[in-house]
Design a protein around this motif. Structure first.
Motif, PDB file in Angstrom:
ATOM      1  N   LYS A  44       0.813  -1.207   0.000  1.00  0.00           N
ATOM      2  CA  LYS A  44       0.000   0.000   0.000  1.00  0.00           C
ATOM      3  C   LYS A  44       0.844   1.253   0.000  1.00  0.00           C
ATOM      4  O   LYS A  44       0.345   2.333  -0.194  1.00  0.00           O
ATOM      5  N   SER A  45       2.127   1.114   0.260  1.00  0.00           N
ATOM      6  CA  SER A  45       3.043   2.248   0.233  1.00  0.00           C
ATOM      7  C   SER A  45       4.340   1.765  -0.392  1.00  0.00           C
ATOM      8  O   SER A  45       4.597   0.572  -0.458  1.00  0.00           O
ATOM      9  N   PRO A  46       5.165   2.688  -0.860  1.00  0.00           N
ATOM     10  CA  PRO A  46       6.420   2.263  -1.472  1.00  0.00           C
ATOM     11  C   PRO A  46       7.326   1.608  -0.432  1.00  0.00           C
ATOM     12  O   PRO A  46       7.206   1.877   0.764  1.00  0.00           O
ATOM     13  N   PRO A  47       8.242   0.754  -0.880  1.00  0.00           N
ATOM     14  CA  PRO A  47       9.176   0.145   0.071  1.00  0.00           C
ATOM     15  C   PRO A  47      10.102   1.205   0.659  1.00  0.00           C
ATOM     16  O   PRO A  47      10.246   2.294   0.092  1.00  0.00           O
ATOM     17  N   PRO A  48      10.724   0.918   1.787  1.00  0.00           N
ATOM     18  CA  PRO A  48      11.659   1.890   2.361  1.00  0.00           C
ATOM     19  C   PRO A  48      12.733   2.277   1.347  1.00  0.00           C
ATOM     20  O   PRO A  48      13.220   1.441   0.588  1.00  0.00           O
ATOM     21  N   ALA A  49      13.106   3.551   1.343  1.00  0.00           N
ATOM     22  CA  ALA A  49      14.061   4.064   0.372  1.00  0.00           C
ATOM     23  C   ALA A  49      15.501   3.993   0.860  1.00  0.00           C
ATOM     24  O   ALA A  49      16.429   4.080   0.062  1.00  0.00           O
ATOM     25  N   ASP A  50      15.696   3.848   2.157  1.00  0.00           N
ATOM     26  CA  ASP A  50      17.048   3.891   2.694  1.00  0.00           C
ATOM     27  C   ASP A  50      17.023   3.317   4.102  1.00  0.00           C
ATOM     28  O   ASP A  50      15.952   3.113   4.686  1.00  0.00           O
ATOM     29  N   ILE A  51      18.208   3.085   4.661  1.00  0.00           N
ATOM     30  CA  ILE A  51      18.311   2.687   6.062  1.00  0.00           C
ATOM     31  C   ILE A  51      18.725   3.921   6.845  1.00  0.00           C
ATOM     32  O   ILE A  51      19.758   4.535   6.557  1.00  0.00           O
ATOM     33  N   LEU A  52      17.914   4.284   7.817  1.00  0.00           N
ATOM     34  CA  LEU A  52      18.183   5.457   8.636  1.00  0.00           C
ATOM     35  C   LEU A  52      19.204   5.152   9.722  1.00  0.00           C
ATOM     36  O   LEU A  52      20.080   5.946  10.025  1.00  0.00           O
TER      37      LEU A  52
ATOM     38  N   ARG B 167      27.416   9.194  13.487  1.00  0.00           N
ATOM     39  CA  ARG B 167      26.952   9.527  12.138  1.00  0.00           C
ATOM     40  C   ARG B 167      27.902   8.871  11.146  1.00  0.00           C
ATOM     41  O   ARG B 167      29.115   8.973  11.268  1.00  0.00           O
ATOM     42  N   VAL B 168      27.323   8.207  10.143  1.00  0.00           N
ATOM     43  CA  VAL B 168      28.084   7.615   9.038  1.00  0.00           C
ATOM     44  C   VAL B 168      27.371   8.056   7.760  1.00  0.00           C
ATOM     45  O   VAL B 168      26.373   7.455   7.364  1.00  0.00           O
ATOM     46  N   GLY B 169      27.837   9.131   7.145  1.00  0.00           N
ATOM     47  CA  GLY B 169      27.144   9.667   5.973  1.00  0.00           C
ATOM     48  C   GLY B 169      25.731  10.045   6.360  1.00  0.00           C
ATOM     49  O   GLY B 169      25.503  10.781   7.319  1.00  0.00           O
ATOM     50  N   GLY B 170      24.755   9.510   5.637  1.00  0.00           N
ATOM     51  CA  GLY B 170      23.352   9.790   5.917  1.00  0.00           C
ATOM     52  C   GLY B 170      22.707   8.772   6.835  1.00  0.00           C
ATOM     53  O   GLY B 170      21.489   8.745   6.979  1.00  0.00           O
TER      54      GLY B 170
END
Length: 145
Positions: A7-15, A51-54
């Motif tokens: 119902k929603s797009p898959p996750p775009a990234d790992i936070l 923090r490691v990049g994003g």
């Protein structure tokens, strides 16, 4: 097993991603001092975050994160893992060579240093808690791009 309707797009990234270490001072020495990651916060003997990049790398003390939350305003459920985990840092081939030298000089033995069939290089070692730490070229997963 049936796949649930999307119902929603898959996750775009790992936070964020988590590793577990009983000795947070040793973890700080490795991830902060040796690897040079930017420390965001340390909460006593419970956790230290970098923090490691994003992405945020969470280092939790497993003996502390299994306890219920102490603050009602932050109802994070108890969680944790037992045994070694794994993290992989993106690096170029030249950076991997430099990391190899730096890690060996700091007394961290290299477990493996090899090239995958697609040409990507990976370097493996253990952090002080026994977690598997890898440095790999991004083309391991994303091609030559």
């Amino acid at each position: 097993m049936t796949r649930p309707e999307q119902k929603s797009p898959p996750p775009a990234d790992i936070l964020e991603a988590a590793l577990y270490a009983g000795d947070l001072d040793a973890a700080e020495g490795f991830y902060g001092a040796l690897l040079g990651l930017e420390k965001l916060v340390r909460a006593g003997n419970r956790h230290v975050f970098y923090r490691v990049g994003g992405t945020i790398l969470l280092i939790f003390n497993p003996a502390e994160t299994v306890k219920p939350p102490s603050r009602a305003g932050l109802p994070v459920p108890p969680h944790g893992a037992r045994g070694p985990g794994h993290v992989c840092f993106a690096a170029t081939a030249d950076e991997i060579t430099a990391w190899r030298s730096r890690l060996i000089a700091a007394g961290h033995p290299i477990e493996a240093d090899f090239t995958w069939p697609n040409g990507a290089r990976s370097l493996y070692l253990r952090d002080p808690a026994g977690n598997s730490v890898e440095f790999a070229e991004p083309k391991l997963w994303f091609g030559e791009g």
